[in-house]
Enzyme design. Structure first.
Site, PDB file in Angstrom:
ATOM      1  N   THR A  33      57.142 -17.917-113.013  1.00  0.00           N
ATOM      2  CA  THR A  33      58.329 -17.217-112.337  1.00  0.00           C
ATOM      3  C   THR A  33      59.744 -18.123-113.075  1.00  0.00           C
ATOM      4  O   THR A  33      59.216 -19.087-112.100  1.00  0.00           O
ATOM      5  CB  THR A  33      58.211 -16.137-111.292  1.00  0.00           C
ATOM      6  OG1 THR A  33      56.897 -15.088-111.692  1.00  0.00           O
ATOM      7  CG2 THR A  33      59.455 -15.145-111.726  1.00  0.00           C
ATOM      8  N   ASP A  34      60.102 -17.767-113.545  1.00  0.00           N
ATOM      9  CA  ASP A  34      61.633 -18.902-113.893  1.00  0.00           C
ATOM     10  C   ASP A  34      62.987 -17.791-112.708  1.00  0.00           C
ATOM     11  O   ASP A  34      62.585 -17.125-113.180  1.00  0.00           O
ATOM     12  CB  ASP A  34      61.909 -19.193-115.321  1.00  0.00           C
ATOM     13  CG  ASP A  34      61.064 -19.919-115.987  1.00  0.00           C
ATOM     14  OD1 ASP A  34      60.126 -20.790-115.364  1.00  0.00           O
ATOM     15  OD2 ASP A  34      60.865 -19.804-117.533  1.00  0.00           O
ATOM     16  N   GLY A  50      55.778 -20.154-118.135  1.00  0.00           N
ATOM     17  CA  GLY A  50      54.278 -21.271-117.703  1.00  0.00           C
ATOM     18  C   GLY A  50      53.774 -21.085-119.263  1.00  0.00           C
ATOM     19  O   GLY A  50      53.837 -20.117-120.024  1.00  0.00           O
ATOM     20  N   GLY A 109      50.751 -21.106-120.163  1.00  0.00           N
ATOM     21  CA  GLY A 109      50.204 -20.331-120.567  1.00  0.00           C
ATOM     22  C   GLY A 109      50.548 -18.696-121.811  1.00  0.00           C
ATOM     23  O   GLY A 109      50.001 -18.317-122.135  1.00  0.00           O
ATOM     24  N   GLY A 114      60.080 -31.510-137.048  1.00  0.00           N
ATOM     25  CA  GLY A 114      58.617 -31.010-136.932  1.00  0.00           C
ATOM     26  C   GLY A 114      57.868 -31.336-136.563  1.00  0.00           C
ATOM     27  O   GLY A 114      57.806 -31.777-135.028  1.00  0.00           O
ATOM     28  N   THR A 120      63.989 -24.542-125.658  1.00  0.00           N
ATOM     29  CA  THR A 120      63.082 -24.171-124.186  1.00  0.00           C
ATOM     30  C   THR A 120      62.241 -23.284-124.563  1.00  0.00           C
ATOM     31  O   THR A 120      62.198 -22.459-125.534  1.00  0.00           O
ATOM     32  CB  THR A 120      63.194 -24.006-123.333  1.00  0.00           C
ATOM     33  OG1 THR A 120      65.302 -23.843-123.169  1.00  0.00           O
ATOM     34  CG2 THR A 120      62.699 -23.516-121.709  1.00  0.00           C
ATOM     35  N   ASP A 138      56.083 -24.027-127.005  1.00  0.00           N
ATOM     36  CA  ASP A 138      54.582 -23.121-126.848  1.00  0.00           C
ATOM     37  C   ASP A 138      54.646 -21.645-128.529  1.00  0.00           C
ATOM     38  O   ASP A 138      53.989 -21.391-128.467  1.00  0.00           O
ATOM     39  CB  ASP A 138      54.910 -21.844-125.298  1.00  0.00           C
ATOM     40  CG  ASP A 138      54.705 -22.245-124.539  1.00  0.00           C
ATOM     41  OD1 ASP A 138      54.433 -24.190-124.805  1.00  0.00           O
ATOM     42  OD2 ASP A 138      56.322 -22.924-123.309  1.00  0.00           O
ATOM     43  N   SER A 150      63.041 -15.179-126.724  1.00  0.00           N
ATOM     44  CA  SER A 150      62.935 -15.678-128.047  1.00  0.00           C
ATOM     45  C   SER A 150      62.510 -16.155-128.912  1.00  0.00           C
ATOM     46  O   SER A 150      62.770 -16.347-130.031  1.00  0.00           O
ATOM     47  CB  SER A 150      64.318 -17.213-127.556  1.00  0.00           C
ATOM     48  OG  SER A 150      62.895 -18.010-127.628  1.00  0.00           O
TER      49      SER A 150
HETATM   50  P1  ATP Z   1      58.510 -27.151-125.303  1.00  0.00           P
HETATM   51  O1  ATP Z   1      58.322 -28.374-123.435  1.00  0.00           O
HETATM   52  O2  ATP Z   1      60.316 -27.126-124.397  1.00  0.00           O
HETATM   53  O3  ATP Z   1      58.449 -25.770-125.287  1.00  0.00           O
HETATM   54  P2  ATP Z   1      57.697 -29.934-127.155  1.00  0.00           P
HETATM   55  O4  ATP Z   1      58.311 -30.948-126.711  1.00  0.00           O
HETATM   56  O5  ATP Z   1      56.196 -29.095-126.687  1.00  0.00           O
HETATM   57  O6  ATP Z   1      59.002 -28.083-126.249  1.00  0.00           O
HETATM   58  P3  ATP Z   1      58.616 -30.024-129.917  1.00  0.00           P
HETATM   59  O7  ATP Z   1      58.388 -31.015-130.185  1.00  0.00           O
HETATM   60  O8  ATP Z   1      60.280 -30.334-128.851  1.00  0.00           O
HETATM   61  O9  ATP Z   1      57.832 -29.011-128.202  1.00  0.00           O
HETATM   62  O10 ATP Z   1      58.820 -28.446-130.588  1.00  0.00           O
HETATM   63  C1  ATP Z   1      57.919 -28.170-131.384  1.00  0.00           C
HETATM   64  C2  ATP Z   1      58.102 -26.956-132.467  1.00  0.00           C
HETATM   65  O11 ATP Z   1      59.478 -26.335-132.214  1.00  0.00           O
HETATM   66  C3  ATP Z   1      58.433 -28.431-133.234  1.00  0.00           C
HETATM   67  O12 ATP Z   1      57.566 -28.854-133.511  1.00  0.00           O
HETATM   68  C4  ATP Z   1      59.081 -27.517-134.114  1.00  0.00           C
HETATM   69  O13 ATP Z   1      58.680 -27.197-135.484  1.00  0.00           O
HETATM   70  C5  ATP Z   1      60.388 -27.137-133.905  1.00  0.00           C
HETATM   71  N1  ATP Z   1      61.336 -27.368-132.885  1.00  0.00           N
HETATM   72  C6  ATP Z   1      62.110 -27.365-132.102  1.00  0.00           C
HETATM   73  N2  ATP Z   1      62.721 -28.460-132.193  1.00  0.00           N
HETATM   74  C7  ATP Z   1      63.821 -27.601-132.995  1.00  0.00           C
HETATM   75  C8  ATP Z   1      65.069 -27.494-133.871  1.00  0.00           C
HETATM   76  N3  ATP Z   1      66.255 -28.026-133.258  1.00  0.00           N
HETATM   77  N4  ATP Z   1      65.250 -26.898-134.934  1.00  0.00           N
HETATM   78  C9  ATP Z   1      63.870 -26.324-135.822  1.00  0.00           C
HETATM   79  N5  ATP Z   1      62.118 -26.723-134.796  1.00  0.00           N
HETATM   80  C10 ATP Z   1      62.595 -27.411-134.198  1.00  0.00           C
END
Ligand code: ATP
Length: 310
Positions: free
Chosen positions: A11-12, A38, A40, A229, A253, A257, A298
């Site tokens: 819970t955030d 979380g 999951g 990407g 954020t 997930d 989101s």
């Molecule tokens: P989090 O911990 O916040 O869930 P993460 O660090 O695990 O994120 P990221 O690599 O930041 O994961 O992002 C996951 C995917 O979301 C990326 O592979 C991309 O496809 C998409 N993504 C993230 N940021 C952007 C952005 N600024 N614009 C477009 N796509 C994004």
């Protein structure tokens, strides 16, 4: 059940402040938001919002704990089936987060009941895991429980179901069976670096990192690269960068997930699509999520996305 997720529920509790306080200082927050998170729970809701039949396996605090109730409400609202356990002594996992006007944050996260999810409990819901098309498992719960879940996804040495393993939150090492039990091993840049020691800051370094992970036994490696990407290294050892669509991000954020929930959805519902297409589409879905504030709220629904993604 198409998608089963075994992982954490947190819970955030987020307060928005002008600036982060110094030790010992009290400052007035502008607003407070209580939301479900979380890894999951997020991944499960992300897949469910796309229309996947999903089951969430995890552990909350006592049934009447208010922090536990809001998860049950959120999962129910999103049509997720629950195989949840309740701890009598530990509270629901929680994160106390402060976000300042520049989106910098400070956070304390308490795993609470997540840390009490027992291997026996996973064993008792083995049928749910084995009835799925795709299993998503991550860290944030005891590793031995994650391993039981991964093993339940395997039958007589052949792939019983497709397993997406997300090595998050970051870990510095994992036992070899975790790699060997994963069909798709998914990490972000910092998680990849922590596991392989290879700083991921280019396509070449992403490839080197993915290669190291594959040598430890996983079939397919996916390294998400934020706005750049994702890097996919397939079973035949071919690596490809899949670009994220250029969008104006307001809150990233939970992007990871959203991506993993989408990948689970495509693997369960469009199993004949090439993996590269599934990853391209998952990048498109995650790009939608970063254009809205918040985490679970989101994540896009099927109706909000272009038809060509389905
Ligand atoms: P989090 O911990 O916040 O869930 P993460 O660090 O695990 O994120 P990221 O690599 O930041 O994961 O992002 C996951 C995917 O979301 C990326 O592979 C991309 O496809 C998409 N993504 C993230 N940021 C952007 C952005 N600024 N614009 C477009 N796509 C994004």
């Amino acid at each position: 059940m198409a998608v089963v997720v075994v992982g954490s529920l947190i819970t955030d509790i987020i307060s928005y402040v002008e600036r982060l306080p110094q030790p010992g200082e009290t400052i007035r927050g502008k607003s407070l938001f209580i939301g479900c998170g979380g890894k999951g729970a997020n991944q499960c809701v992300a897949a469910a919002k796309l229309g996947a039949e999903c089951t969430m396996i995890g552990k909350l605090g006592p049934v009447n704990d208010p922090l536990s109730r809001i998860h049950i409400e959120a999962l129910t609202k999103n049509g997720v089936q629950r195989r949840l356990f309740h701890s009598s002594q530990d509270q629901t996992g929680s994160a106390i987060i402060m976000v300042d006007k520049d989106a910098a944050n400070a956070m304390t996260s308490v795993l609470g009941a997540n840390a009490d999810l027992k291997p026996d409990e996973i064993d008792s819901v083995a049928e749910s895991i084995q009835g799925a098309d795709v299993l998503v498992a991550a860290l944030g719960i005891p590793l031995k429980s994650t391993i039981v879940a991964l093993k339940k996804g395997r039958k007589h040495g052949s792939w019983y179901l497709k397993i997406i393993f997300n090595a998050a939150p970051a870990a510095s090492n994992l036992p070899s069976e975790v790699y060997q039990l994963s069909s798709v091993f998914c990490v972000n840049e910092s998680e990849a670096e922590m596991l392989t020691g290879e700083k991921v800051d280019s396509i070449e370094s992403a490839d080197r990192s993915a290669q190291i992970l594959q040598e430890r036994g996983c079939k397919v490696v996916l390294i998400t690269l934020g706005s750049r990407g994702a890097y996919l290294k397939d079973e035949a050892n071919n690596g490809i960068l899949i670009a994220a669509p250029p969008v104006k991000a307001v809150d990233t954020t939970g992007a990871g997930d959203s991506f993993i929930g989408a990948l689970a959805y495509y693997m369960a519902y469009y199993p004949k699509l090439p993996l590269q297409t599934m990853v391209e589409r998952s990048c498109q879905v995650a790009a939608f999520s970063v254009q809205k504030p918040g985490t679970q709220i989101s994540f896009p629904t099927k109706e909000e996305l272009p038809e060509e993604l389905f």
